[in-house]
Design a protein around this motif. Structure first.
Motif, mmCIF file in Angstrom:
data_model
loop_
_atom_site.group_PDB
_atom_site.id
_atom_site.type_symbol
_atom_site.label_atom_id
_atom_site.label_comp_id
_atom_site.label_asym_id
_atom_site.label_seq_id
_atom_site.Cartn_x
_atom_site.Cartn_y
_atom_site.Cartn_z
ATOM 1 N N THR A 105 -18.154 -3.404 -13.811
ATOM 2 C CA THR A 105 -17.721 -4.691 -14.414
ATOM 3 C C THR A 105 -18.414 -6.041 -14.130
ATOM 4 O O THR A 105 -18.824 -6.760 -14.967
ATOM 5 C CB THR A 105 -16.219 -4.771 -14.387
ATOM 6 N N SER A 145 -7.174 -12.342 -24.260
ATOM 7 C CA SER A 145 -6.057 -11.530 -24.830
ATOM 8 C C SER A 145 -5.748 -11.920 -26.137
ATOM 9 O O SER A 145 -5.592 -11.184 -27.090
ATOM 10 C CB SER A 145 -5.034 -11.539 -23.683
ATOM 11 N N GLU A 185 -8.145 -10.961 -28.660
ATOM 12 C CA GLU A 185 -8.199 -9.663 -29.011
ATOM 13 C C GLU A 185 -6.909 -9.043 -29.752
ATOM 14 O O GLU A 185 -6.955 -8.412 -30.725
ATOM 15 C CB GLU A 185 -8.182 -8.582 -27.965
ATOM 16 N N GLY A 208 -18.006 -4.217 -21.205
ATOM 17 C CA GLY A 208 -17.488 -4.928 -22.403
ATOM 18 C C GLY A 208 -17.788 -4.245 -23.729
ATOM 19 O O GLY A 208 -17.378 -4.711 -24.819
ATOM 20 N N LYS A 250 -15.881 -3.994 -26.771
ATOM 21 C CA LYS A 250 -14.665 -3.394 -26.407
ATOM 22 C C LYS A 250 -13.829 -4.410 -25.525
ATOM 23 O O LYS A 250 -12.420 -3.723 -25.118
ATOM 24 C CB LYS A 250 -15.107 -2.148 -25.622
ATOM 25 N N CYS A 251 -14.384 -5.227 -24.854
ATOM 26 C CA CYS A 251 -13.558 -6.063 -23.896
ATOM 27 C C CYS A 251 -14.096 -7.501 -24.051
ATOM 28 O O CYS A 251 -14.981 -7.901 -23.447
ATOM 29 C CB CYS A 251 -13.496 -5.405 -22.499
ATOM 30 N N HIS A 309 -12.560 -9.981 -22.664
ATOM 31 C CA HIS A 309 -12.464 -10.406 -21.228
ATOM 32 C C HIS A 309 -14.033 -10.491 -20.332
ATOM 33 O O HIS A 309 -14.539 -11.419 -19.897
ATOM 34 C CB HIS A 309 -11.410 -9.531 -20.263
#
Ligand SMILES: [Zn+2]
Length: 163
Positions: free
Chosen positions: A55, A69, A72, A120, A127-128, A130
């Motif tokens: 990460t 969040s 998302e 990500g 995909k992410c 954050h």
């Protein structure tokens, strides 16, 4: 570079509070709130217990993680995936963001198990948020297009303290 300053004991204390668990294997603070608190930490790609950790950039400020969040939950990942599909320049930038992420992480050592794996969803998937927002906050605008889109779409701002 973009690994950030070395964390102080005070940083580690704040991050542990933000995460609600003892912060470990933190090697840099690449982005800070205007109040000085860490927003993002750089984690060693080889954790002390030996686990590979791809990460690199981890969003820690609770208001920022909530903002990611929320995006998302609003379906923004699918939206950015479509936006990427329609924008060849952004696709190329996203691929380069992946390369730059890997080059930065390589400064902390080569980790065979995660070779070529960034975060990500880079270089082609979303995909992410954050991870992607953490990347953009760490390297500044103009490197990771999807992280930049997310930061532009949230009312959260690094320029206003919400610690
Ligand atoms: Zn703050």
């Amino acid at each position: 570079m973009s690994l950030g300053e070395k964390p102080t004991p005070q940083d580690i204390e704040v991050v542990s509070e933000q995460l609600g668990r003892p912060a470990r294997d933190i090697v840099g603070i690449p982005a800070r709130c205007v109040c000085g608190n860490p927003l993002v930490v750089v984690t060693n790609p080889r954790l002390e217990d030996g686990t590979p950790f791809p990460t690199l950039y981890y969003l820690t400020q609770p208001a920022a993680t909530q903002a990611a969040s929320r995006l998302e939950a609003e379906g923004k990942m699918a939206h950015y995936q479509e936006r990427l599909a329609e924008d060849e320049e952004a696709q190329e930038a996203y691929r380069l963001a992946h390369e730059s992420f890997l080059a930065t992480r390589a400064q902390l050592g080569a980790i065979e198990e995660i070779d070529g794996i960034s975060a990500g969803g880079m270089p082609t998937r979303v995909k992410c948020l954050h991870s992607l927002m953490a990347h953009s906050l760490s390297v500044g605008p103009g490197v990771n297009p999807v992280g930049d889109w997310a930061l532009a779409d949230t009312p959260w701002s690094k320029d206003v303290c919400s610690c």
